[in-house]
Every structure is written in C-alpha cells, then in structure tokens.
Design a protein around this motif. Structure first.
Motif, PDB file in Angstrom:
ATOM      1  N   PHE A   1       0.730  -1.186  -0.044  1.00 23.37           N
ATOM      2  CA  PHE A   1      -0.067  -0.100  -0.060  1.00 23.37           C
ATOM      3  C   PHE A   1       0.837   1.277   0.091  1.00 23.37           C
ATOM      4  N   ARG A   2       1.875   1.234   0.897  1.00 21.31           N
ATOM      5  CA  ARG A   2       2.818   2.423   1.011  1.00 21.31           C
ATOM      6  C   ARG A   2       3.375   2.627  -0.214  1.00 21.31           C
ATOM      7  N   GLU A   3       4.028   1.445  -1.028  1.00 20.23           N
ATOM      8  CA  GLU A   3       4.898   1.625  -1.988  1.00 20.23           C
ATOM      9  C   GLU A   3       3.874   2.269  -3.095  1.00 20.23           C
ATOM     10  N   LEU A   4       2.759   2.086  -3.313  1.00 19.21           N
ATOM     11  CA  LEU A   4       1.867   2.595  -4.258  1.00 19.21           C
ATOM     12  C   LEU A   4       1.676   4.053  -4.020  1.00 19.21           C
ATOM     13  N   LEU A   5       1.312   4.351  -2.709  1.00 18.86           N
ATOM     14  CA  LEU A   5       0.823   5.717  -2.383  1.00 18.86           C
ATOM     15  C   LEU A   5       1.871   6.762  -1.988  1.00 18.86           C
ATOM     16  N   ASP A   6       3.046   6.221  -1.406  1.00 20.54           N
ATOM     17  CA  ASP A   6       3.754   7.118  -0.906  1.00 20.54           C
ATOM     18  C   ASP A   6       4.328   8.095  -2.110  1.00 20.54           C
ATOM     19  N   PRO A   7       4.559   7.430  -3.267  1.00 13.82           N
ATOM     20  CA  PRO A   7       5.159   8.361  -4.220  1.00 13.82           C
ATOM     21  C   PRO A   7       4.212   9.492  -4.838  1.00 13.82           C
ATOM     22  N   THR A   8       2.905   9.352  -4.290  1.00 14.86           N
ATOM     23  CA  THR A   8       1.969  10.442  -4.958  1.00 14.86           C
ATOM     24  C   THR A   8       2.139  11.697  -3.964  1.00 14.86           C
ATOM     25  N   VAL A   9       2.733  11.576  -2.843  1.00 11.15           N
ATOM     26  CA  VAL A   9       2.707  12.759  -1.973  1.00 11.15           C
ATOM     27  C   VAL A   9       3.378  14.097  -2.314  1.00 11.15           C
ATOM     28  N   GLY A  10       4.489  13.805  -3.055  1.00 11.75           N
ATOM     29  CA  GLY A  10       5.148  14.819  -3.821  1.00 11.75           C
ATOM     30  C   GLY A  10       4.039  15.540  -4.714  1.00 11.75           C
ATOM     31  N   LEU A  11       3.096  15.178  -5.489  1.00 10.80           N
ATOM     32  CA  LEU A  11       2.257  15.726  -6.287  1.00 10.80           C
ATOM     33  C   LEU A  11       1.108  16.430  -5.351  1.00 10.80           C
TER      34      LEU A  11
END
Length: 384
Positions: free
Chosen positions: A296-306
């Motif tokens: 879950f974190r591997e999918l969602l963490d990269p979206t935080v920058g956006l």
C-alpha cells in the motif's frame, strides 16, 4: 520526444513524458477502509458570464466524473471545498449539485456524502440565523438520501463569541439529524475565514471543544474529517474518539501513513487529492485490504510529492491544479473553472503538476496530456 517546461525562475527545461499510463482497473469494493474522494465540478466554458455570476456547471460532465470515481470503488464527498464551495459555487449551485449527484448515486449504487453549511448567508448573521441556515441545508441533504457532512461555517466563526456557541449550535444540529453525520474541521490554511474555529486560535483548546461536541452525541457522529495538515494532531484526536466514531483523514500532506495506521488504529479517508489520484488510490486501498501495508505504501507514498505541490500555500487554490489534471486526463475537454479560478496558479506551478502527475502514470492517454500541456504553453508564449 521531449517537452519544454518553465521552471519557477523562468528558464525552460526539457522533460521527457512517459509513454504508458499506470495499469489500474476497477475492482472489488474496499473491505478495510471507507474512502471518499471530494470531487470537483466541471464548468460550462460556453456560458457568457463573469467571475461574479452564479456558477455555470456542465452537469453531464460533472456527473460523469462522479461515475468515474464510483467505478473504482471510491465514495464521493459532494459539494465540499474541492467543488469550489464558497469559491465560485454558491448555495443555489451546491443544492442543485447535491440533488443531481445523490440521484446519480442511487441509480448506480455509489456511496455519497454531501456538505452541509451556511453559505446561503451572504452577510453578518446571528447565531439563530446560522442555526437556521444549517437546518435548511441538512434537510435538503437528508431528503436527497445522502449522508450529511457538517462543514465548518464562516458565518458561525464570525458570530460565535466562544466555545459555548459552538457546543450549542452543533449540539442542536446533531440532536435533530436523522442519521449519523460526519463532522468536518477545515483549517484556516484552506479557508482563512475559519481562523479560531471551535472558539479558540489555540489548537489544543479548539481540539478539546471539538471532542466535547462528539462526546456529547457519539450516536449521531459517524466520523470526523480533520483537515489541519498536521499528522500528529490527527493521530491524537483519533485516539481520543469515542468507540465507534471514525476518523476520516483530510490531511493531503500525510495521508499514506494516516490511512495505513499504527498499532492503536488508523484513519479512513475523505480527501481532495483522491480526485486526481482516484484509480491509483483505489488500487492502493485494495492492496491494503489484503493486509499488505508495505505494498500500500509503495503505491501511495510516491503520490505525496504531487499532493504537496498542489496543496502548497496558498492552499485554498489547490482546486486549480485538481481541475487542470482532470483536463489533462481527458475527464473534461477544457481547462475552465467556475469563478475563473483557472487563473489562480502560475504556469510554472501547472507545469510542475503536469510533470509530477505524468511521472506517476496518472494520464490514461499520456500523448493527449502532452498535447494539451503544449497547447497551454503556447497560450503563454512558450513554443516547442
């Protein structure tokens, strides 16, 4: 192939767009979390109006976007801040939006909750008038068959003299609500007129009043949405909630860790960032449903920058980036917003939003998104 994008300093830089979108498909309903996306409205670009006119909404495209969110298993949080409530969409427009979306939700079996506020009040108001305005909107939402979200009120913030006024108004509304509601605490970074909400600019004192309202009526509160962009405060509030009252994170900076949770609990979600992230966010939650927190974190963490980019100060203008990305993703054929709010962010800001979203694979047709980005750039005099 590259596209030249302007940076904050004015210089152009080369960016190579991706050629394939992230592969996600609609799936089964969520089992471990309840997840709402606050949804934007699609303006009618052909309406001959001024920014001060009542909003002209393209109802077909607005409802089509809600069907898109429902198709991925997300609930829709309707007529909220993301729909430009109080920033282009007045109460008459919001009421029509609630009626139409609630009927559509019933037709397709989608989950929906709708904002209840006091925005029909356009000037100074007494506490009695604030109460009556809330009651009018609560009645409409309940009649539509949707769940109610009691939103923070600019009019109440202006009229209240202290915590006791909040306790009285919210207590009155909760007693008369026919079904449990969601309470929404929207911080002043989203709306400066809400400074000092719950009767104090001291967040510790405000939190105590907020929790006092809930403790007095736990059977009438399904959950709370906290939009303070402060993960530690949300966790503290979450741990102090009565049994059975949910916390729906509204933290567009820290949502992966808050939804994942810890050994003492987790947050559900009601987020504006899930408007552009809908399919990816849904995929992540389904991974979480299997017990795979790391996946879950591997999918969602990269979206935080956006998300942090879209919600950067002044945060209230995040809607411009949300609608911009909806245009690039072909959920609407134009980049026009009610109230003319498409002008609220700079070209370098929008260019960076495109770059971050493209890097995540959010655009179903990356080539179309690239061409639309080039079209916008040409309007600003940037030739490729």
């Amino acid at each position: 192939m590259t596209i030249r994008l302007p940076g904050a300093g004015g210089a152009l830089r080369a960016y190579e767009p991706r050629t394939e979108p992230l592969a996600v498909t609609p799936g089964t309903p969520f089992t471990s979390r309840t997840v709402f996306s606050a949804a934007h409205v699609v303006a009618d670009p052909y309406a001959d109006i001024s920014p001060d006119s009542p909003a002209a909404v393209d109802w077909d495209l607005t409802l089509a976007f809600r069907r898109h969110l429902w198709s991925h298993g997300l609930g829709v949080a309707e007529a909220m801040d993301t729909a430009q409530r109080g920033m282009g969409l007045d109460w008459a427009g919001a009421a029509e939006l609630i009626r139409r979306s609630a009927a559509e939700a019933k037709a397709v079996g989608g989950l929906i909750a709708c904002g209840v506020g006091t925005d029909q009040l356009t000037g100074p108001a007494t506490l009695d008038e604030v109460r009556a305005a809330y009651e009018e909107q609560l009645a409409l939402v309940e009649e539509s068959g949707a769940q109610a979200i009691l939103m923070a009120s600019r009019a109440l913030a202006a009229a209240a003299s202290g915590p006791e006024d909040y306790l009285e108004v919210y207590g009155h509304l909760l007693r008369q609500a026919s079904e449990p509601v969601i309470l929404h605490w929207l911080g002043p970074m989203f709306d400066p007129a809400l400074e000092g909400y719950w009767g104090s600019a001291d967040l510790d004192a405000a939190t105590d009043t907020f929790l006092e309202v809930i403790a007095a009526h736990p059977d009438k509160v399904d959950g709370i949405k906290v939009s303070l962009l402060d993960a530690r405060r949300e966790i503290d509030i979450r741990r102090r909630l009565p049994q059975g009252v949910r916390c729906y994170t509204g933290d567009d900076f820290n949502y992966p860790e808050l939804i994942a949770g810890d050994e003492q609990g987790f947050s559900h979600a009601l987020l504006g960032i899930f408007d552009p992230l809908g399919p990816l966010a849904a995929e992540a939650v389904r991974v979480l449903d299997t017990g795979d927190t790391q996946g879950f974190r591997e999918l969602l963490d990269p979206t935080v920058g956006l998300s942090r980019h879209l919600f950067q100060t002044p945060t209230r203008f995040y809607k411009t980036g949300v609608v911009f990305l909806a245009w690039l993703a072909d959920h609407q054929p134009h980049f026009t917003m009610v109230g003319g709010l498409q002008s609220a962010r700079s070209l370098p800001h929008l260019a960076r939003a495109y770059e971050l979203a493209d890097g995540l694979g959010l655009f179903p047709d990356p080539k179309l998104a690239e061409e639309r980005m080039k079209t916008l750039l040409s309007v600003y005099g940037v030739n490729q």
